[in-house]
Structures are given as structure tokens and as C-alpha cells.
Design a protein around this motif. Structure first.
Motif, PDB file in Angstrom:
ATOM      1  N   LEU A 153      20.403 -23.606 -30.695  1.00  0.00           N
ATOM      2  CA  LEU A 153      21.137 -24.708 -30.088  1.00  0.00           C
ATOM      3  C   LEU A 153      21.415 -24.388 -28.626  1.00  0.00           C
ATOM      4  O   LEU A 153      21.211 -23.260 -28.166  1.00  0.00           O
ATOM      5  CB  LEU A 153      22.468 -24.925 -30.819  1.00  0.00           C
ATOM      6  N   VAL A 154      21.897 -25.378 -27.897  1.00  0.00           N
ATOM      7  CA  VAL A 154      22.369 -25.148 -26.535  1.00  0.00           C
ATOM      8  C   VAL A 154      23.745 -25.789 -26.405  1.00  0.00           C
ATOM      9  O   VAL A 154      23.974 -26.907 -26.875  1.00  0.00           O
ATOM     10  CB  VAL A 154      21.387 -25.712 -25.485  1.00  0.00           C
ATOM     11  N   ALA A 155      24.680 -25.054 -25.802  1.00  0.00           N
ATOM     12  CA  ALA A 155      26.022 -25.560 -25.520  1.00  0.00           C
ATOM     13  C   ALA A 155      26.161 -25.705 -24.015  1.00  0.00           C
ATOM     14  O   ALA A 155      25.956 -24.740 -23.271  1.00  0.00           O
ATOM     15  CB  ALA A 155      27.081 -24.611 -26.065  1.00  0.00           C
ATOM     16  N   ALA A 156      26.489 -26.905 -23.564  1.00  0.00           N
ATOM     17  CA  ALA A 156      26.615 -27.169 -22.133  1.00  0.00           C
ATOM     18  C   ALA A 156      28.038 -27.590 -21.800  1.00  0.00           C
ATOM     19  O   ALA A 156      28.650 -28.387 -22.521  1.00  0.00           O
ATOM     20  CB  ALA A 156      25.640 -28.266 -21.709  1.00  0.00           C
ATOM     21  N   ALA A 157      28.565 -27.038 -20.714  1.00  0.00           N
ATOM     22  CA  ALA A 157      29.903 -27.400 -20.253  1.00  0.00           C
ATOM     23  C   ALA A 157      30.019 -27.050 -18.778  1.00  0.00           C
ATOM     24  O   ALA A 157      29.331 -26.139 -18.293  1.00  0.00           O
ATOM     25  CB  ALA A 157      30.979 -26.660 -21.050  1.00  0.00           C
ATOM     26  N   ARG A 158      30.876 -27.762 -18.068  1.00  0.00           N
ATOM     27  CA  ARG A 158      31.115 -27.418 -16.667  1.00  0.00           C
ATOM     28  C   ARG A 158      31.753 -26.040 -16.555  1.00  0.00           C
ATOM     29  O   ARG A 158      31.480 -25.283 -15.627  1.00  0.00           O
ATOM     30  CB  ARG A 158      32.009 -28.474 -16.011  1.00  0.00           C
TER      31      ARG A 158
END
Length: 331
Positions: A153-158
Motif C-alpha cells: 500500500l501507499v500512505a500519503a499525507a502532507r
């Protein structure tokens, strides 16, 4: 003891995410409005309505009350269809406290506004939680992940710390989680792959073979990358897990509802009945992304062809033939 993790939505994907978090050593509270689903999980450790044949970890606890599910949770995962994300988050917002993070797992745009899911969360969550928003993408067929098949999976956040928290909550012996700051790229890729999986299923339904399907996949990926960049994301995101990875999984898996819709369309079967009885994110993604593309002046032949098939009554075989004859090839 691990962390407390709340998962809002006990469909196939939400239950698979709950299973992953539980096997990562965390205490998971799985919320749903479907009382029979919760009752079966409590009594038999199963969710046969959405993930038949999977025994759920003992650390997955079903919750009928949202307040109970989110109380003290380090991470709240929103795993409901995109059309109800705003409603669910609006209901959860008064129950959340500073220090909690919220991650969206839905893959789509809001139909009424065209907003990405993280933008919906920003509108609905208290100001003190708006920097603690993440999004989860990547190739994750729910029944495979829940059965402990290797999944990335990929987790994206600022905020990198928020993305790292998502990884901490989900990564286990068979789930790996990559990190990204490209929230736009991950969300647009995740949305478009649902649309383009219909096109790949169409190739299957028409029986056109591997060469045609690979060509269409290449066209889809080129359009995805162009759209991501024009909307402010990074091109490499479209070629990573959230884009190419998820497109391959969704466009080739026999368990993908979007691919199945395209296959039925190609075979001349009653695809509209299938659409009426299943949650399929692809058609609204076609409409929403095409509106964005036209506003940007983008020419996306695959997306235009899908729109003509789904909403304008075009015939599948000549539409695909015209696409293959006229679209610029991504050499």
C-alpha cells in the motif's frame, strides 16, 4: 498492547484493513451500520457478506456505536464508498479529539463537488485535525489482503509523521506500506484506476486478446500521468503503487467490480443491472475526472470513450476500434 485503530466501514476493504491492523498487533474497532454483519463478526469472527471464507483476528472488535469505535483511536480509517464519505466523516467529526489522525481509504471523487476525498475531510473535520489527514492507495484486492497474500500500500499525507502512523497501524508480516507526500497524485491515480479498469474489462469482454489490452493499459497510464501532473501531483506517483500498481490489480483481477462491469459491457450483458446491485466506483469516476480534464483543457481519449459507452449509448466494439486507430500511442 499496540495502538487503538478505528475502521469506519465493514465492507470488503474496510474489513481487510481491520484484519491487517489486527495482525500488526493493534486493537481494532470495526464500525458499521449493518447490524447483521456486526453480529456475525461478534459471534463467528466472520464477515460472510463481504469476505466469505476469511476468519477475522480476535483483535477485531465490531462496534455499532461510532463513538465507541473512535474513542481514543490513534488512527481512524474511513473505508466507505466515496459517495458517503462526507456523511460518515461529518458524523464522526464531533467525536474526534486533537492528536487523532484520520485516513481516507475510499477511491473516488465526490460526485456533487468533484472534490478529492482529503478535501472533503478538510471541510468536515475540526481545524485542529486538518493537518492529520492521510489517504491510503495502492493495489489491494480485499479478499487477497484479508487472506494474508503479500500486499503493498501507499500512505500519503502532507505531514510525514501522519503517513508514518498509517504505516505503523497497517504494516505486518504480509502488508508493506510506502510513504508519500503526494496526496493529490495518490488520490487522482486511485480514482482514475477505477475508471480505466472498466476499459481493461471491456477488452476482456470483447475477446480482443492480450496485445489490445496491453495497448489500452498503456494509453490509460499515459492519461493518468498527464492528469496527475496537471492537477498538481507528481508524474512518478502515477507510475507507482497508487497508479500503475492499482490499475494492474483492478484491471486484471476477476474479483474487480470495475473490470467486471467493463467485461459485461463488452459481452453485451446487462451491465446496468450489475451496476444497480453493486458498489462500482468507476462510472462516477469517469464523469468526475472528465469534468476536471475538460476544465483543464486536457484531451483524454480513453476517458472520453468510456463516457460515450456508459452515458451516451455508444457501441463497444466500434468505440474501442476508433480509440485504437486515433489515439496517440505512448511510444
Amino acid at each position: 498492547m499496540g495502538l487503538a485503530v478505528a475502521v469506519l466501514g465493514a465492507g470488503a476493504y474496510g474489513t481487510a484493513l481491520a484484519q491487517a491492523a489486527a495482525h500488526a498487533g493493534h486493537r481494532v474497532r470495526l464500525w458499521s451500520i449493518e447490524a447483521p454483519v456486526l453480529a456475525e463478526i461478534a459471534a463467528q469472527r466472520r464477515n460472510s457478506a463481504y469476505l466469505p471464507g476469511v476468519r477475522l483476528h480476535r483483535r477485531v472488535r465490531p462496534c455499532a456505536e461510532m463513538a465507541e469505535a473512535v474513542q481514543g483511536a490513534a488512527l481512524v480509517l474511513v473505508a466507505v464508498p466515496s459517495r458517503v464519505v462526507r456523511e460518515v466523516v461529518r458524523r464522526a467529526a464531533p467525536l474526534l479529539r486533537p492528536g487523532q489522525a484520520v485516513a481516507n481509504a475510499a477511491k473516488g471523487l465526490e460526485e456533487a463537488t468533484g472534490l478529492r476525498m482529503s478535501q472533503v475531510l478538510e471541510q468536515e473535520l475540526p481545524e485542529e485535525l486538518r493537518e492529520a489527514i492521510a489517504t491510503v492507495g495502492g493495489p489491494a484486492i480485499a479478499r487477497e489482503m484479508a487472506r494474508r497474500r503479500p500486499t503493498a500500500l501507499v500512505a500519503a499525507a502532507r505531514d510525514p509523521e501522519v503517513a508514518a502512523l498509517v504505516r505503523t497501524c497497517l504494516e505486518n508480516a504480509w502488508v508493506r506500506v510506502g510513504l508519500s507526500r503526494d496526496v493529490i497524485g495518490v488520490e487522482i491515480s486511485a480514482t482514475l484506476k477505477n475508471a480505466y479498469a472498466i476499459a481493461l474489462g471491456l477488452c476482456d469482454g470483447l475477446g480482443l486478446g492480450a496485445n489490445v489490452k496491453a495497448t489500452v493499459a498503456s494509453l490509460c497510464l499515459a492519461e493518468m500521468a498527464e492528469t496527475v501532473v496537471c492537477l498538481g501531483g507528481r508524474r512518478d506517483t502515477a507510475f507507482g503503487l497508487a497508479g500503475l500498481g492499482d490499475l494492474l490489480a483492478t484491471g486484471y483481477s476477476p474479483h474487480s467490480r470495475n473490470r467486471t462491469l467493463g467485461e459485461k459491457l463488452g459481452r453485451g450483458e446487462d451491465w446496468q443491472a450489475f451496476l444497480a446491485s453493486n458498489t462500482v466506483e468507476g462510472p462516477p469516476a469517469v464523469e468526475g475526472c472528465l469534468r476536471l480534464a475538460r476544465a483543464l483543457g486536457l484531451h483524454l481519449p480513453v476517458l472520453e470513450a468510456l463516457h460515450s459507452l456508459l452515458f451516451e449509448g455508444a457501441e463497444p466494439r466500434p468505440t474501442l476500434r476508433a480509440l485504437l486507430e486515433r489515439a496517440s500511442l505512448p511510444a
